[in-house]
Structures are given as C-alpha cells and as structure tokens.
Motif scaffolding. Structure first.
Motif, mmCIF file in Angstrom:
data_model
loop_
_atom_site.group_PDB
_atom_site.id
_atom_site.type_symbol
_atom_site.label_atom_id
_atom_site.label_comp_id
_atom_site.label_asym_id
_atom_site.label_seq_id
_atom_site.Cartn_x
_atom_site.Cartn_y
_atom_site.Cartn_z
ATOM 1 N N UNK A 10 11.028 17.394 8.470
ATOM 2 C CA UNK A 10 11.521 16.392 7.523
ATOM 3 C C UNK A 10 12.262 17.038 6.359
ATOM 4 N N UNK A 11 11.793 18.195 5.916
ATOM 5 C CA UNK A 11 12.482 18.872 4.809
ATOM 6 C C UNK A 11 13.854 19.375 5.245
ATOM 7 N N UNK A 12 13.989 19.780 6.498
ATOM 8 C CA UNK A 12 15.290 20.224 6.992
ATOM 9 C C UNK A 12 16.252 19.050 7.119
ATOM 10 N N UNK A 13 15.747 17.930 7.651
ATOM 11 C CA UNK A 13 16.605 16.757 7.825
ATOM 12 C C UNK A 13 17.092 16.240 6.481
ATOM 13 N N UNK A 14 16.241 16.329 5.456
ATOM 14 C CA UNK A 14 16.596 15.808 4.139
ATOM 15 C C UNK A 14 17.380 16.808 3.292
ATOM 16 N N UNK A 43 23.796 18.591 2.652
ATOM 17 C CA UNK A 43 24.807 19.095 3.582
ATOM 18 C C UNK A 43 25.361 20.421 3.080
ATOM 19 N N UNK A 44 25.502 21.366 3.978
ATOM 20 C CA UNK A 44 26.041 22.673 3.629
ATOM 21 C C UNK A 44 25.010 23.660 3.122
ATOM 22 N N UNK A 45 23.788 23.213 2.915
ATOM 23 C CA UNK A 45 22.741 24.120 2.428
ATOM 24 C C UNK A 45 22.286 25.043 3.553
ATOM 25 N N UNK A 46 21.553 26.089 3.162
ATOM 26 C CA UNK A 46 21.041 27.035 4.150
ATOM 27 C C UNK A 46 20.085 26.332 5.117
ATOM 28 N N UNK A 47 19.267 25.419 4.588
ATOM 29 C CA UNK A 47 18.318 24.705 5.451
ATOM 30 C C UNK A 47 19.050 23.821 6.451
ATOM 31 N N UNK A 48 20.137 23.174 6.031
ATOM 32 C CA UNK A 48 20.910 22.335 6.939
ATOM 33 C C UNK A 48 21.585 23.192 8.014
ATOM 34 N N UNK A 49 22.057 24.359 7.631
ATOM 35 C CA UNK A 49 22.659 25.265 8.608
ATOM 36 C C UNK A 49 21.615 25.752 9.608
ATOM 37 N N UNK A 85 19.005 24.106 10.539
ATOM 38 C CA UNK A 85 18.719 22.985 11.428
ATOM 39 C C UNK A 85 19.792 22.862 12.494
ATOM 40 N N UNK A 86 21.043 22.947 12.101
ATOM 41 C CA UNK A 86 22.132 22.830 13.071
ATOM 42 C C UNK A 86 22.065 23.928 14.123
ATOM 43 N N UNK A 87 21.727 25.129 13.700
ATOM 44 C CA UNK A 87 21.599 26.244 14.648
ATOM 45 C C UNK A 87 20.444 25.999 15.619
ATOM 46 N N UNK A 88 19.313 25.505 15.071
ATOM 47 C CA UNK A 88 18.153 25.225 15.923
ATOM 48 C C UNK A 88 18.477 24.150 16.950
ATOM 49 N N UNK A 89 19.233 23.132 16.560
ATOM 50 C CA UNK A 89 19.596 22.058 17.486
ATOM 51 C C UNK A 89 20.548 22.550 18.565
ATOM 52 N N UNK A 127 13.352 12.895 19.512
ATOM 53 C CA UNK A 127 14.558 13.571 20.005
ATOM 54 C C UNK A 127 15.167 14.330 18.826
ATOM 55 N N UNK A 128 15.063 15.651 18.801
ATOM 56 C CA UNK A 128 15.562 16.407 17.646
ATOM 57 C C UNK A 128 17.059 16.219 17.405
ATOM 58 N N UNK A 129 17.812 15.918 18.448
ATOM 59 C CA UNK A 129 19.261 15.776 18.283
ATOM 60 C C UNK A 129 19.611 14.568 17.409
ATOM 61 N N UNK A 130 18.720 13.594 17.300
ATOM 62 C CA UNK A 130 18.986 12.423 16.470
ATOM 63 C C UNK A 130 18.710 12.679 14.994
ATOM 64 N N UNK A 131 18.005 13.762 14.676
ATOM 65 C CA UNK A 131 17.728 14.167 13.286
ATOM 66 C C UNK A 131 17.062 13.044 12.486
ATOM 67 N N UNK A 132 16.061 12.428 13.112
ATOM 68 C CA UNK A 132 15.314 11.369 12.445
ATOM 69 C C UNK A 132 14.074 11.945 11.751
#
Length: 220
Positions: free
Chosen positions: A40-44, A47-53, A55-59, A91-96
């Motif tokens: 949940x912390x990654x999804x929230x 945009x552009x933060x290290x945590x968001x990056x 998450x995108x790499x993990x997906x 489903x992790x791809x939905x980022x819910x």
C-alpha cells in the motif's frame, strides 16, 4: 520458543495451541500484513519517486515469471500467490490498495480452518483436547483471543499448572504414558490404582474433577 517459555510448556506442545492460548497470529499472517502494508505504501507513493520506480520494476519482473519456481519469483508475484492461498483476490498489475484488515481476517480464517481440520483427526489428541474440549471458541475469529489467566496470573509457577492442564501437556499418566508409548486405555491413574479405586485414565478431566488425591485443592 519464547511463547512456550512464557507459558512454561515443553517444546512438544503444538504450536497452534500455544498461539491460541496467547491470542497470537501465526508468523505467516504477520508476514502477509507487513507485506500488504508495504504494498500500500508503494502504491500511494508519489509519481517519479524511488518507491514508485521500485514498484514499476517489481511489476515488470512479476509479469514474466510463470515458469519460475515460487522461491525464485520476484516479491510481487510471491505476494500475489500468498494472498491467493488465503483467499484474497489480488492482481499486482492493477496497483490496487489492499485492506489490511481483510488480509488479516482471510489469513486467520485459513489458519483456524486448518486447525479445526487437524483437531478432528483422531491421532491429534492434544489439538482435539484444546480446540474441541477446552476452547472450541478459539477456532473462530471472534473467539480467538488471549486466555484471561495469562494476564491475571503473573507468577509462572501458578500459571504453568493451569497451562499444562488446559493444553493437555500435564504431569498425569495420559501424557507421561504417551512418551513411553503406552496404550491410552492403560494410562491409569496411579493414585487411584494404589487406593484400589476405579479411576480410569489419568487425563485432565480426571485430575481436575475426579481424582481423590486433589480433593483438598479441589475443595479450596
């Protein structure tokens, strides 16, 4: 191990019984809760933060790992598989966002269901004693909580006696005969046998309610 020491119980006490007596969830439930909150912390994350990056790499890694063994899969895929095992659609791809309370309830329900199934097996006498006789409510989400005496009885020497009888890991012939591989019907109360009284198997019920050896303590 610490929880067994807290209750004064031997290492052979079933883990499910120790956890229920203290109202503690299994470790995998704690893991799922921490993982869900981390997700949940990654999804929230902005945009552009290290945590968001991250998450995108993990997906990206999770999208192409069907042929890998579970231990070799990226953490996002492992999380999805673990949640699926406890009945949580994810489903992790939905980022819910995940409901932490929903994850906890689903994981605990799975744990309690497996405990109830095991307790119904004739060979699991200790589980059946605790979850079917002493605390049948501990197999439900509403009834799964710490036993009151654990907090009320502070001294280990007094708490141990209660815990041993409640969990079935007591000093009676029912339990000592188990280690000597004596047939259950032959684990008779030695005090009643010596007094030539019909005592039967020296189990928890016999110790607490029947045996004349404890008549004084019982009256007190």
């Amino acid at each position: 191990q610490f929880q067994r020491q807290l209750l004064g119980l031997p290492a052979s006490t079933p883990t499910a019984t120790v956890l229920a007596e203290l109202g503690e969830p299994p470790l995998y439930v704690r893991w799922l809760l921490h993982a869900a909150r981390f997700w949940n912390s990654l999804v929230a994350a902005p945009a552009g933060s290290v945590m968001q990056q991250a998450l995108e790499t993990a997906l990206q890694l999770a999208a192409d790992c069907e042929d890998l063994e579970p231990a070799q899969q990226p953490w996002a895929a492992q999380l999805a598989a673990a949640l699926q095992c406890v009945g949580v659609e994810f489903d992790p791809q939905q980022q819910q966002q995940l409901s932490a309370d929903g994850v906890r309830q689903a994981a605990m329900q799975r744990h309690l269901s497996s405990v109830a199934t095991a307790a119904a097996q004739p060979q699991h006498t200790l589980l059946r004693h605790y979850f079917c006789v002493v605390r049948p409510e501990a197999c439900t989400l509403d009834g799964y909580s710490r036993a009151e005496y654990v907090t009320a009885v502070r001294e280990l020497r007094w708490r141990r006696g209660l815990t041993e009888l409640r969990t079935g890991k007591h000093w009676g012939a029912e339990e000592t005969g188990r280690h000597r591989r004596v047939a259950r019907e032959q684990r008779l109360c030695p005090h009643c046998v010596a007094a030539e009284q019909p005592g039967g198997v020296e189990d928890t019920h016999h110790i607490v309610f029947v045996c004349p050896l404890y008549a004084t303590e019982r009256a007190r």
